[in-house]
Design a protein around this motif. Structure first.
Motif, PDB file in Angstrom:
ATOM      1  N   ASP A 106       4.591  14.367 -11.541  1.00 30.23           N
ATOM      2  CA  ASP A 106       5.073  14.347 -12.930  1.00 30.23           C
ATOM      3  C   ASP A 106       4.128  15.072 -13.878  1.00 30.23           C
ATOM      4  O   ASP A 106       4.554  15.851 -14.731  1.00 30.23           O
ATOM      5  N   VAL A 107       2.816  14.824 -13.737  1.00 27.14           N
ATOM      6  CA  VAL A 107       1.865  15.334 -14.736  1.00 27.14           C
ATOM      7  C   VAL A 107       1.360  16.733 -14.417  1.00 27.14           C
ATOM      8  O   VAL A 107       0.793  17.403 -15.292  1.00 27.14           O
ATOM      9  N   ARG A 108       1.536  17.180 -13.167  1.00 21.03           N
ATOM     10  CA  ARG A 108       0.956  18.467 -12.760  1.00 21.03           C
ATOM     11  C   ARG A 108       1.401  19.641 -13.645  1.00 21.03           C
ATOM     12  O   ARG A 108       0.567  20.455 -14.061  1.00 21.03           O
ATOM     13  N   GLU A 163      -0.898   4.430 -12.468  1.00 16.56           N
ATOM     14  CA  GLU A 163      -1.200   4.031 -13.844  1.00 16.56           C
ATOM     15  C   GLU A 163      -2.336   4.873 -14.414  1.00 16.56           C
ATOM     16  O   GLU A 163      -2.269   5.364 -15.554  1.00 16.56           O
ATOM     17  N   GLU A 164      -3.372   5.074 -13.611  1.00 11.09           N
ATOM     18  CA  GLU A 164      -4.516   5.863 -14.070  1.00 11.09           C
ATOM     19  C   GLU A 164      -4.113   7.318 -14.321  1.00 11.09           C
ATOM     20  O   GLU A 164      -4.583   7.961 -15.264  1.00 11.09           O
ATOM     21  N   VAL A 165      -3.217   7.846 -13.482  1.00 15.18           N
ATOM     22  CA  VAL A 165      -2.738   9.224 -13.659  1.00 15.18           C
ATOM     23  C   VAL A 165      -2.044   9.371 -15.014  1.00 15.18           C
ATOM     24  O   VAL A 165      -2.346  10.276 -15.800  1.00 15.18           O
ATOM     25  N   TYR A 166      -1.097   8.468 -15.309  1.00 18.32           N
ATOM     26  CA  TYR A 166      -0.333   8.575 -16.555  1.00 18.32           C
ATOM     27  C   TYR A 166      -1.235   8.377 -17.780  1.00 18.32           C
ATOM     28  O   TYR A 166      -1.118   9.094 -18.767  1.00 18.32           O
ATOM     29  N   ARG A 167      -2.129   7.388 -17.723  1.00 17.36           N
ATOM     30  CA  ARG A 167      -3.004   7.141 -18.876  1.00 17.36           C
ATOM     31  C   ARG A 167      -3.922   8.341 -19.129  1.00 17.36           C
ATOM     32  O   ARG A 167      -4.153   8.746 -20.264  1.00 17.36           O
ATOM     33  N   THR A 168      -4.459   8.904 -18.061  1.00 21.03           N
ATOM     34  CA  THR A 168      -5.349  10.060 -18.204  1.00 21.03           C
ATOM     35  C   THR A 168      -4.597  11.248 -18.791  1.00 21.03           C
ATOM     36  O   THR A 168      -5.097  11.961 -19.678  1.00 21.03           O
ATOM     37  N   ALA A 169      -3.372  11.473 -18.287  1.00 15.77           N
ATOM     38  CA  ALA A 169      -2.572  12.589 -18.797  1.00 15.77           C
ATOM     39  C   ALA A 169      -2.250  12.391 -20.281  1.00 15.77           C
ATOM     40  O   ALA A 169      -2.376  13.323 -21.091  1.00 15.77           O
ATOM     41  N   VAL A 213       0.842  -1.206   0.000  1.00 12.31           N
ATOM     42  CA  VAL A 213       0.000   0.000   0.000  1.00 12.31           C
ATOM     43  C   VAL A 213       0.877   1.256   0.000  1.00 12.31           C
ATOM     44  O   VAL A 213       0.607   2.222  -0.720  1.00 12.31           O
ATOM     45  N   GLU A 214       1.930   1.225   0.833  1.00 14.73           N
ATOM     46  CA  GLU A 214       2.831   2.387   0.900  1.00 14.73           C
ATOM     47  C   GLU A 214       3.506   2.638  -0.447  1.00 14.73           C
ATOM     48  O   GLU A 214       3.638   3.791  -0.885  1.00 14.73           O
ATOM     49  N   GLN A 215       3.912   1.570  -1.122  1.00 10.19           N
ATOM     50  CA  GLN A 215       4.572   1.720  -2.422  1.00 10.19           C
ATOM     51  C   GLN A 215       3.606   2.272  -3.464  1.00 10.19           C
ATOM     52  O   GLN A 215       3.976   3.142  -4.270  1.00 10.19           O
ATOM     53  N   ARG A 216       2.365   1.767  -3.458  1.00 10.83           N
ATOM     54  CA  ARG A 216       1.369   2.281  -4.415  1.00 10.83           C
ATOM     55  C   ARG A 216       1.058   3.748  -4.150  1.00 10.83           C
ATOM     56  O   ARG A 216       0.869   4.535  -5.079  1.00 10.83           O
ATOM     57  N   PHE A 217       0.995   4.109  -2.865  1.00  8.01           N
ATOM     58  CA  PHE A 217       0.721   5.499  -2.504  1.00  8.01           C
ATOM     59  C   PHE A 217       1.863   6.404  -2.976  1.00  8.01           C
ATOM     60  O   PHE A 217       1.638   7.481  -3.532  1.00  8.01           O
ATOM     61  N   ALA A 218       3.126   5.946  -2.759  1.00  9.33           N
ATOM     62  CA  ALA A 218       4.285   6.740  -3.186  1.00  9.33           C
ATOM     63  C   ALA A 218       4.305   6.894  -4.707  1.00  9.33           C
ATOM     64  O   ALA A 218       4.609   7.978  -5.232  1.00  9.33           O
ATOM     65  N   ALA A 219       3.974   5.810  -5.422  1.00  8.86           N
ATOM     66  CA  ALA A 219       3.938   5.876  -6.886  1.00  8.86           C
ATOM     67  C   ALA A 219       2.855   6.838  -7.373  1.00  8.86           C
ATOM     68  O   ALA A 219       3.057   7.590  -8.335  1.00  8.86           O
ATOM     69  N   LEU A 220       1.718   6.842  -6.695  1.00 11.04           N
ATOM     70  CA  LEU A 220       0.630   7.754  -7.062  1.00 11.04           C
ATOM     71  C   LEU A 220       1.065   9.209  -6.872  1.00 11.04           C
ATOM     72  O   LEU A 220       0.828  10.062  -7.753  1.00 11.04           O
ATOM     73  N   ARG A 221       1.702   9.506  -5.732  1.00 10.96           N
ATOM     74  CA  ARG A 221       2.146  10.876  -5.475  1.00 10.96           C
ATOM     75  C   ARG A 221       3.184  11.318  -6.517  1.00 10.96           C
ATOM     76  O   ARG A 221       3.172  12.453  -6.990  1.00 10.96           O
ATOM     77  N   GLN A 222       4.094  10.404  -6.895  1.00 10.00           N
ATOM     78  CA  GLN A 222       5.111  10.726  -7.894  1.00 10.00           C
ATOM     79  C   GLN A 222       4.466  11.007  -9.243  1.00 10.00           C
ATOM     80  O   GLN A 222       4.838  11.954  -9.951  1.00 10.00           O
ATOM     81  N   GLY A 225      -2.033  19.691 -15.211  1.00  9.19           N
ATOM     82  CA  GLY A 225      -2.649  20.166 -13.981  1.00  9.19           C
ATOM     83  C   GLY A 225      -2.973  19.019 -13.037  1.00  9.19           C
ATOM     84  O   GLY A 225      -2.483  17.900 -13.186  1.00  9.19           O
ATOM     85  N   GLU A 226      -3.823  19.294 -12.041  1.00 10.39           N
ATOM     86  CA  GLU A 226      -4.171  18.297 -11.030  1.00 10.39           C
ATOM     87  C   GLU A 226      -5.113  17.249 -11.613  1.00 10.39           C
ATOM     88  O   GLU A 226      -6.067  17.566 -12.323  1.00 10.39           O
ATOM     89  N   LEU A 227      -4.873  15.969 -11.284  1.00 12.01           N
ATOM     90  CA  LEU A 227      -5.750  14.873 -11.704  1.00 12.01           C
ATOM     91  C   LEU A 227      -6.181  14.097 -10.458  1.00 12.01           C
ATOM     92  O   LEU A 227      -5.357  13.757  -9.613  1.00 12.01           O
ATOM     93  N   ALA A 228      -7.471  13.824 -10.364  1.00  9.66           N
ATOM     94  CA  ALA A 228      -7.999  13.063  -9.226  1.00  9.66           C
ATOM     95  C   ALA A 228      -8.114  11.598  -9.632  1.00  9.66           C
ATOM     96  O   ALA A 228      -9.135  11.160 -10.169  1.00  9.66           O
ATOM     97  N   CYS A 229      -7.067  10.814  -9.400  1.00  4.79           N
ATOM     98  CA  CYS A 229      -7.028   9.403  -9.780  1.00  4.79           C
ATOM     99  C   CYS A 229      -6.632   8.559  -8.566  1.00  4.79           C
ATOM    100  O   CYS A 229      -6.080   9.069  -7.596  1.00  4.79           O
TER     101      CYS A 229
END
Length: 369
Positions: free
Chosen positions: A298-300, A312-318, A285-294, A304-308
């Protein structure tokens, strides 16, 4: 404590279904009152500076029970207190469940129950095991005060139920029990009737249950007679035979102790395995959370801000927002690399070179594989 009287002349709240399970329509499962706990029984007692062998009077506050009511819904019902977790549920101790309509009346927290273990049903019926004891997490507020004229040392707050148990004697008091007048349906079963309850489903339709019950009784009597005969026979043994019998009994006891030790070691191993599994799950869980924050960082600057919920969902959406035609088919491991290559020309707002860069990034990734 106030005297409490129950109207036992009302219709029974206990019923039995076609399979013999005991249903209790509504019963107290906890109570707003003051109970005594030793310091060592209180969670985080060392951090709170409590004395392990000192008795503390703790209040289950009415308002805290009211707020906690819903957490007592659909919880396992046990015949003893064992902490319940999804990694190591105490399957042999689970005898039923609480209902889904817990309510608090100002003094008592109540809910329905179903019990599906025959030994526990008998314990409830003969009143040997009928008091209810709830197990829950709480945060201790060591602010002293007074409740209904009684002083207390601290208050249980933020209560969350873990399980409910039916025990011979509960801390909440004798008025928190499996509530009923005279039961309906299944009655307290004798030893023979209990055996018959197991045999009857397998009897032929033309068999006589009373005759079968009589035969079962004869079997039990024969076993008792055999036990007496064995005792007489033992008295007639020679000294050598008695010595051999004693040695056999001693060996049997050693074998039992060895088995108990093996069982203990196996339980400890299971506990350690459960802890490792829990630690692994937490680390994941900690690793997934850290990857999500990273990924969000990256995409901000680009979209801009993405609510994912995942990186993986962040990068695909961007990538989708940036016009990448391959955003849905890219492997997860390639997303961050492709995004970084894709986003460099995007900062220059050149859509043609963006698409070209995207294709080149995807191609480079797969050629590298």
């Amino acid at each position: 404590m106030k005297d409490v009287k129950f109207a036992f002349d009302k219709a029974s709240v206990r019923t039995y279904d076609a399979d013999g399970k005991l249903h209790v329509e509504l019963t107290p499962i906890s109570k707003a009152n003051i109970c005594v706990y030793y310091g060592k029984e209180i969670p985080c007692w060392e951090e709170l500076g409590l004395i392990p062998d000192k008795a503390y009077r703790l209040l289950r506050d009415p308002e805290e029970l009211r707020k906690a009511a819903s957490s007592f819904n659909n919880q396992p019902l046990l015949n003893t207190h064992i902490a319940v977790s999804v990694l190591a549920p105490p399957k042999e101790a689970i005898i039923g469940s609480t209902g889904e309509s817990a309510e608090f009346d100002g003094t008592y927290l109540k809910n329905s129950l179903v019990i599906w273990d025959v030994n526990s049903i008998i314990g409830v019926e003969n009143k040997q095991q009928r008091e209810i004891s709830s197990s829950y997490r709480y945060r201790l507020d060591m602010t002293p005060g007074e409740y209904e004229g009684e002083p207390y040392d601290g208050v249980m707050r933020d209560i969350v139920c873990n399980h409910v148990a039916i025990v011979p004697s509960g801390r909440a008091g004798p008025d928190v029990f499996v509530y009923d007048s005279l039961p309906t349906g299944l009655k307290l079963m004798s030893k023979i009737q209990k055996l018959m309850a197991l045999f009857k489903p397998h009897l032929a339709n033309d068999a006589d249950p009373e005759e079968m019950e009589k035969k079962v009784g004869e079997i039990i009597k024969d076993e008792d007679d055999d036990g007496k005969k064995n005792k007489v026979a033992e008295d007639e043994l020679t000294e050598e035979e008695k010595k051999k019998l004693a040695e056999d009994e001693e060996q049997a006891e050693k074998d039992k102790l060895a088995k108990d030790e093996d069982d203990k070691n196996e339980k400890e191993k299971m506990a350690n395995d459960s802890k490792l599994a829990m630690d692994s799950a937490i680390k994941g869980v900690e690793q997934r959370f850290a990857a999500l924050r990273q990924a969000e960082r990256d995409v901000r600057p680009v979209v801009g801000e993405l609510a994912c919920d995942t990186a993986e969902e962040v990068y695909r959406t961007a990538l989708k927002q940036m016009g990448c035609a391959d955003h849905a088919s890219l492997p997860s491991a390639a997303l961050q690399s492709v995004f970084k290559a894709y986003s460099r020309p995007a900062m220059a707002n050149d859509s043609t070179s963006i698409n070209h860069s995207s294709r080149e990034a995807v191609k480079a990734y797969f050629e590298g594989k």
